[in-house]
Scaffold this active site. Structure first.
Site, PDB file in Angstrom:
ATOM      1  N   ARG A 127      -0.743  18.503  37.209  1.00  0.00           N
ATOM      2  CA  ARG A 127      -2.733  18.365  37.083  1.00  0.00           C
ATOM      3  C   ARG A 127      -2.680  19.629  37.273  1.00  0.00           C
ATOM      4  O   ARG A 127      -2.993  20.067  39.510  1.00  0.00           O
ATOM      5  CB  ARG A 127      -3.093  17.107  38.244  1.00  0.00           C
ATOM      6  CG  ARG A 127      -4.627  16.601  37.639  1.00  0.00           C
ATOM      7  CD  ARG A 127      -5.240  16.004  38.220  1.00  0.00           C
ATOM      8  NE  ARG A 127      -4.793  15.989  39.731  1.00  0.00           N
ATOM      9  CZ  ARG A 127      -4.869  15.481  40.519  1.00  0.00           C
ATOM     10  NH1 ARG A 127      -4.829  13.968  40.642  1.00  0.00           N
ATOM     11  NH2 ARG A 127      -4.999  15.937  42.239  1.00  0.00           N
ATOM     12  N   GLU A 156      -4.900  23.972  42.779  1.00  0.00           N
ATOM     13  CA  GLU A 156      -3.666  24.194  43.290  1.00  0.00           C
ATOM     14  C   GLU A 156      -3.244  23.225  41.869  1.00  0.00           C
ATOM     15  O   GLU A 156      -3.776  23.116  40.804  1.00  0.00           O
ATOM     16  CB  GLU A 156      -3.274  22.902  44.225  1.00  0.00           C
ATOM     17  CG  GLU A 156      -3.942  21.724  43.725  1.00  0.00           C
ATOM     18  CD  GLU A 156      -3.502  20.958  44.657  1.00  0.00           C
ATOM     19  OE1 GLU A 156      -1.933  21.372  45.510  1.00  0.00           O
ATOM     20  OE2 GLU A 156      -3.571  19.726  44.509  1.00  0.00           O
ATOM     21  N   ASN A 158      -0.836  20.564  40.965  1.00  0.00           N
ATOM     22  CA  ASN A 158       0.136  19.678  41.397  1.00  0.00           C
ATOM     23  C   ASN A 158       1.340  19.318  40.695  1.00  0.00           C
ATOM     24  O   ASN A 158       1.188  19.519  39.220  1.00  0.00           O
ATOM     25  CB  ASN A 158       0.196  18.303  41.607  1.00  0.00           C
ATOM     26  CG  ASN A 158      -1.146  18.531  42.945  1.00  0.00           C
ATOM     27  OD1 ASN A 158      -1.015  19.050  43.436  1.00  0.00           O
ATOM     28  ND2 ASN A 158      -2.884  18.710  41.999  1.00  0.00           N
ATOM     29  N   SER A 163      -2.045  11.752  40.578  1.00  0.00           N
ATOM     30  CA  SER A 163      -3.003  10.512  40.956  1.00  0.00           C
ATOM     31  C   SER A 163      -4.051  10.657  39.669  1.00  0.00           C
ATOM     32  O   SER A 163      -4.013  11.460  39.752  1.00  0.00           O
ATOM     33  CB  SER A 163      -2.782  10.041  41.979  1.00  0.00           C
ATOM     34  OG  SER A 163      -1.686  10.535  42.632  1.00  0.00           O
ATOM     35  N   LYS A 320       2.717  24.791  47.458  1.00  0.00           N
ATOM     36  CA  LYS A 320       1.638  26.645  47.399  1.00  0.00           C
ATOM     37  C   LYS A 320       2.310  28.005  47.358  1.00  0.00           C
ATOM     38  O   LYS A 320       1.427  28.161  46.756  1.00  0.00           O
ATOM     39  CB  LYS A 320       0.839  26.610  48.851  1.00  0.00           C
ATOM     40  CG  LYS A 320       0.105  24.803  48.943  1.00  0.00           C
ATOM     41  CD  LYS A 320      -0.689  24.830  48.335  1.00  0.00           C
ATOM     42  CE  LYS A 320      -1.617  22.990  47.924  1.00  0.00           C
ATOM     43  NZ  LYS A 320      -0.701  22.195  48.276  1.00  0.00           N
ATOM     44  N   LYS A 378      -3.188  27.646  53.987  1.00  0.00           N
ATOM     45  CA  LYS A 378      -2.726  26.270  53.500  1.00  0.00           C
ATOM     46  C   LYS A 378      -1.051  26.563  53.910  1.00  0.00           C
ATOM     47  O   LYS A 378      -0.380  27.388  53.658  1.00  0.00           O
ATOM     48  CB  LYS A 378      -2.423  26.141  51.512  1.00  0.00           C
ATOM     49  CG  LYS A 378      -4.162  26.248  51.140  1.00  0.00           C
ATOM     50  CD  LYS A 378      -4.338  26.006  49.601  1.00  0.00           C
ATOM     51  CE  LYS A 378      -5.389  25.861  49.251  1.00  0.00           C
ATOM     52  NZ  LYS A 378      -5.096  25.183  47.389  1.00  0.00           N
ATOM     53  N   GLU A 382       1.528  18.081  50.696  1.00  0.00           N
ATOM     54  CA  GLU A 382       0.397  17.304  49.827  1.00  0.00           C
ATOM     55  C   GLU A 382      -0.273  16.321  49.754  1.00  0.00           C
ATOM     56  O   GLU A 382       0.468  15.880  50.866  1.00  0.00           O
ATOM     57  CB  GLU A 382       1.544  17.223  48.218  1.00  0.00           C
ATOM     58  CG  GLU A 382       2.397  18.283  47.757  1.00  0.00           C
ATOM     59  CD  GLU A 382       1.223  18.980  47.118  1.00  0.00           C
ATOM     60  OE1 GLU A 382       0.562  18.862  46.605  1.00  0.00           O
ATOM     61  OE2 GLU A 382       1.665  20.443  46.831  1.00  0.00           O
ATOM     62  N   GLY A 383      -1.410  15.901  49.135  1.00  0.00           N
ATOM     63  CA  GLY A 383      -2.014  14.436  49.097  1.00  0.00           C
ATOM     64  C   GLY A 383      -3.384  15.147  50.485  1.00  0.00           C
ATOM     65  O   GLY A 383      -3.897  13.095  50.644  1.00  0.00           O
ATOM     66  N   ARG A 463     -13.204  14.211  40.827  1.00  0.00           N
ATOM     67  CA  ARG A 463     -13.340  14.240  41.906  1.00  0.00           C
ATOM     68  C   ARG A 463     -14.291  14.433  42.688  1.00  0.00           C
ATOM     69  O   ARG A 463     -14.541  15.952  42.476  1.00  0.00           O
ATOM     70  CB  ARG A 463     -12.427  13.969  42.775  1.00  0.00           C
ATOM     71  CG  ARG A 463     -11.059  13.674  42.474  1.00  0.00           C
ATOM     72  CD  ARG A 463     -10.074  13.997  42.701  1.00  0.00           C
ATOM     73  NE  ARG A 463      -9.530  15.542  42.496  1.00  0.00           N
ATOM     74  CZ  ARG A 463      -8.404  16.036  43.362  1.00  0.00           C
ATOM     75  NH1 ARG A 463      -7.381  15.250  44.652  1.00  0.00           N
ATOM     76  NH2 ARG A 463      -7.720  17.260  43.058  1.00  0.00           N
TER      77      ARG A 463
HETATM   78  P1  ADP Z   1      -3.332  19.188  48.542  1.00  0.00           P
HETATM   79  O1  ADP Z   1      -2.206  19.340  47.936  1.00  0.00           O
HETATM   80  O2  ADP Z   1      -3.446  18.574  49.887  1.00  0.00           O
HETATM   81  O3  ADP Z   1      -4.036  17.891  47.203  1.00  0.00           O
HETATM   82  P2  ADP Z   1      -4.604  21.562  47.459  1.00  0.00           P
HETATM   83  O4  ADP Z   1      -4.905  22.667  47.324  1.00  0.00           O
HETATM   84  O5  ADP Z   1      -5.564  20.341  46.934  1.00  0.00           O
HETATM   85  O6  ADP Z   1      -3.981  20.715  48.409  1.00  0.00           O
HETATM   86  O7  ADP Z   1      -5.973  21.612  48.995  1.00  0.00           O
HETATM   87  C1  ADP Z   1      -6.701  19.900  49.311  1.00  0.00           C
HETATM   88  C2  ADP Z   1      -8.934  20.247  49.414  1.00  0.00           C
HETATM   89  O8  ADP Z   1      -9.077  21.477  49.876  1.00  0.00           O
HETATM   90  C3  ADP Z   1      -8.895  19.969  48.058  1.00  0.00           C
HETATM   91  O9  ADP Z   1      -9.197  18.994  47.313  1.00  0.00           O
HETATM   92  C4  ADP Z   1     -10.060  21.370  48.130  1.00  0.00           C
HETATM   93  O10 ADP Z   1     -11.584  20.117  48.185  1.00  0.00           O
HETATM   94  C5  ADP Z   1      -9.358  22.394  49.350  1.00  0.00           C
HETATM   95  N1  ADP Z   1      -9.580  23.430  48.793  1.00  0.00           N
HETATM   96  C6  ADP Z   1      -8.230  23.525  49.228  1.00  0.00           C
HETATM   97  N2  ADP Z   1      -8.465  25.175  48.083  1.00  0.00           N
HETATM   98  C7  ADP Z   1      -9.668  25.805  48.339  1.00  0.00           C
HETATM   99  C8  ADP Z   1     -10.616  27.019  48.054  1.00  0.00           C
HETATM  100  N3  ADP Z   1      -9.211  27.985  47.993  1.00  0.00           N
HETATM  101  N4  ADP Z   1     -11.718  27.114  48.141  1.00  0.00           N
HETATM  102  C9  ADP Z   1     -12.016  25.810  48.967  1.00  0.00           C
HETATM  103  N5  ADP Z   1     -11.653  24.365  48.496  1.00  0.00           N
HETATM  104  C10 ADP Z   1     -10.700  25.036  48.355  1.00  0.00           C
HETATM  105 MG    MG Z   2      -2.080  18.931  46.009  1.00  0.00          MG
HETATM  106 MG    MG Z   3      -4.976  19.034  46.155  1.00  0.00          MG
END
Ligand code: ADP
Ligand code: MG
Ligand code: MG
Length: 487
Positions: A127, A156, A158, A163, A320, A378, A382-383, A463
Site C-alpha cells: 500500500r 511511504e 508498506n 491493512s 524507510k 523516521k 511500522e504501524g 484515512r
Molecule cells: P508508519 O510505517 O509507522 O505508518 P509513516 O511513514 O506512514 O510510518 O508515518 C506515520 C504517520 O506520520 C503518517 O501516517 C503521517 O500521518 C505522518 N507522516 C509521515 N511522514 C510524513 C511527512 N513527510 N509529512 C507529514 N506527515 C508525515
Molecule cells: Mg508503514
Molecule cells: Mg504509514
C-alpha cells in the site's frame, strides 16, 4: 458536497441523528473493531473509528496515484531482488538497529538455501500512502481554485501487513448513505466503487494456485489479541467467495512455534496441514517478537517452501531507509528503464536525507536543527506512533547527533496536507473539526526474479485525522477510516 456542507450550510442537517444512523449502518456492514481490553476469543466489538462524511479529493490526483501503483509494485519487486542495493543501503542501519539486523540475518540465510528447496515466487500486498500537499493555507481556498495548489506526495510504501482493505471496501456504502441522509443523492460517481478486499484475495488465490496443491491452506499470522480482526475476516471471506475450497487458518508466531515444523521436502506443516501461502498481519514490529524463539519461527517460515506475503526481501525493501535511498537522483532509473515512468514516480517524492556519519548526514542534521518544523524524523518502524516531529526533532537530534545511533533514522521533508471540515467518530465523536487525510493505494504483485505473473492496482484507502495530530494510523488510534469524495 461535504466540503461546503460542514464549512457553511450544515444548519439544516440534524447531525446527532445522522451520526446515530451512520453508526448503525457502519456496524451492520462490518465497520468493526474488537473492543479494547476484551479477551482474544471475544467477538465483542465497537464500530471502527470512521469519518462521518467522505473527504473531498481531486479525481485527477486519485487517478495519478492509481496510475503509478504498478510501477511502485515493480520497483519494490526489483529492489527486493537486488542484493547489492539492499546491502549498501541497509548496512549502516543494521549496525545500530537490532530489528533490521534480525531481518537481515534471515535474508542472508535464504540466500544460502539450495535452489531446489527454495520458494522463488513472491506475493506482494503493498500500500503506497500519500497526502495531498497544499502549497497555500487551505482554509482560505475556495473549491474552484484549490486544484492548482494540490500535489500528490508519497508518505511511504508498506510491504507488510498493509491493512484496512476489508473495512475500506465496506466504507463506500456508509458514505453513500451518510451523504444521502444529508440530502446529497447523486453521488455514485463521487464516492467511487472500491473493492481492495477482493484485490487482496485475488492475489492470495493466485499465489495459492501457483503453489498448486489441492488441500494446502492459507495461514494468516496474527497477534494473539488482534483488535482489527474484522478487517482480516473480510479478506478471508473474499477468498472464500473466489474459491470456497481454500481453507484459512489463523495463528500467532507463538502458536506456530508450538504447532509447526518443516517436513523433509521443506514444506511448512501446521497442525498437520500443508501451508501454501503465509500472510503476515503481524511480525512488522519489535513487539511482535516476544523472544528469540519468535525470530526462530519467522526464520523457519521464511526458509519453508510456502509463498510468503511478504518474503523477507520484500519486507526489507519496504523499510524507510530503502525509500530514502530510492529518492536519490538517478536511482529509480536503475530499476525502471522508461524515463517518463520514472518521472511520474519521482513527482510523488519529497526530499529525504540519509543521517549516516557522512558530510551528507551532517548537512541533514544541520537542516533539521535549523528548521525542525519542516521535517519528520523516521526510524525503521511500522504501524504508526514512531516518528519524531517539530521541537522534539531538535531535542532528540541534539542528543544523538554525534552518535551512530542517528543512522537508524532517515530525515524526510514534511508534507503539509490540504485541510477540510469533518466529524470523526472515535469512541467519542469529535465536533466539526479541521481534518487532514492520507490516501493509500493497494498494489498486488505475484512473480519470481525472472517473471511477473500478476501486477495490479486494486483500490484505495482513505484515512483522516484531526489537523495538528502528527502521527497517523487507525489501529494506533490517530486516524479514522474514510472515503474520497471526488471533485
Ligand atoms: P508508519 O510505517 O509507522 O505508518 P509513516 O511513514 O506512514 O510510518 O508515518 C506515520 C504517520 O506520520 C503518517 O501516517 C503521517 O500521518 C505522518 N507522516 C509521515 N511522514 C510524513 C511527512 N513527510 N509529512 C507529514 N506527515 C508525515
Ligand atoms: Mg508503514
Ligand atoms: Mg504509514
Amino acid at each position: 458536497m461535504a466540503f461546503f456542507m460542514l464549512n457553511s450550510d450544515h444548519s439544516r442537517i440534524n447531525i446527532p441523528k445522522l451520526k446515530e444512523k451512520a453508526i448503525y449502518w457502519a456496524m451492520s456492514h462490518g465497520i468493526l473493531m474488537r473492543t479494547k481490553g476484551t479477551h482474544a476469543s471475544s467477538s465483542c466489538s465497537d464500530h471502527a473509528p470512521f469519518a462521518l462524511f467522505p473527504s473531498v479529493t481531486l479525481h485527477s490526483l486519485l487517478e495519478e496515484a492509481y496510475s503509478v501503483q504498478v510501477d511502485f509494485n515493480l520497483l519494490i519487486h526489483k529492489v527486493a531482488h537486488d542484493y547489492n542495493f539492499l546491502c549498501n543501503s541497509l548496512k549502516s542501519v543494521i549496525e545500530v538497529d537490532d530489528f533490521t539486523k534480525n531481518m537481515w540475518e534471515i535474508y542472508e540465510a535464504t540466500l544460502k538455501q539450495d535452489d531446489k528447496r527454495k520458494q522463488h515466487v513472491n506475493l506482494g500486498i503493498f500500500r503506497s500512502d500519500y497526502m495531498l500537499h497544499c502549497d497555500k493555507g487551505s482554509s482560505s481556498l475556495v473549491i474552484k481554485d484549490f486544484a492548482k495548489h494540490l500535489q500528490l506526495k508519497q508518505i511511504e510504501i508498506n510491504t507488510i501487513a498493509s491493512s484496512f482493505a476489508g473495512l475500506a471496501t465496506n466504507m463506500v456504502s456508509v458514505h453513500r448513505y451518510s451523504m444521502a441522509l444529508a440530502g446529497y443523492y447523486e453521488i455514485e460517481n463521487q464516492v467511487p466503487n472500491n473493492n481492495p478486499a477482493n484485490g487482496l484475495a485475488r492475489g492470495m488465490v493466485e499465489a495459492w494456485n501457483f503453489y498448486g496443491k489441492a488441500n494446502s491452506v492459507v495461514l494468516f499470522i496474527v497477534s494473539s489479541c488482534e483488535r482489527n480482526i474484522f478487517d482480516q475476516k473480510l479478506v478471508e471471506h473474499a477468498i472464500f467467495e473466489i474459491n470456497p475450497k481454500i481453507s484459512i487458518i489463523r495463528q500467532s508466531l507463538e502458536d506456530i512455534c508450538q504447532n509447526g515444523y518443516l517436513n523433509e521436502e521443506n514444506k511448512l506443516i501446521i497442525d498437520g496441514l500443508e501451508i501454501a501461502v503465509v500472510y503476515f498481519r503481524d511480525g512488522y514490529s519489535p513487539d511482535s517478537y516476544k523472544s528469540q524463539q519468535d525470530w526462530e519461527t519467522r526464520k523457519m517460515i521464511e526458509l519453508s517452501f510456502a509463498i510468503k506475503c511478504p518474503s523477507i526481501n520484500y519486507h526489507l525493501a519496504g523499510t524507510k531507509k530503502i525509500q530514502q535511498e530510492l529518492s536519490r537522483p538517478g536511482v529509480l532509473e536503475k530499476f525502471i528503464p522508461d524515463g517518463s515512468r520514472v518521472q511520474k514516480l519521482r513527482n510523488t517524492f519529497v526530499e529525504q536525507y540519509s543521517l549516516e556519519m557522512t558530510p551528507e548526514g551532517e548537512e541533514a542534521v544541520r537542516l533539521a536543527l535549523e528548521n525542525p518544523s519542516n521535517y519528520v524524523l523516521k526510524p525503521q518502524r511500522e504501524g504508526g506512533g514512531n516518528n519524531i516531529y517539530g521541537h522534539e526533532i531538535k531535542e532528540y537530534l541534539s542528543k544523538i547527533k554525534n552518535s551512530t545511533e542517528r543512522t537508524a533514522y532517515i530525515l524526510m521533508e514534511r508534507i503539509f496536507p490540504f485541510t477540510q471540515k469533518n466529524i470523526l467518530l472515535f469512541e467519542k465523536s469529535t465536533d466539526i473539526v479541521d481534518t487532514v487525510s492520507e490516501l493509500g493505494i493497494y498494489g498486488i504483485i505475484v512473480g519470481d526474479e525472472h517473471k511477473i505473473h500478476m501486477n495490479e492496482q486494486v483500490g484505495h484507502l482513505m484515512r483522516t485525522k484531526v489537523q495538528g495530530v502528527d502521527e497517523g494510523g487507525i489501529s494506533a488510534g490517530f486516524a479514522a477510516i474514510d472515503s474520497p469524495y471526488l471533485v
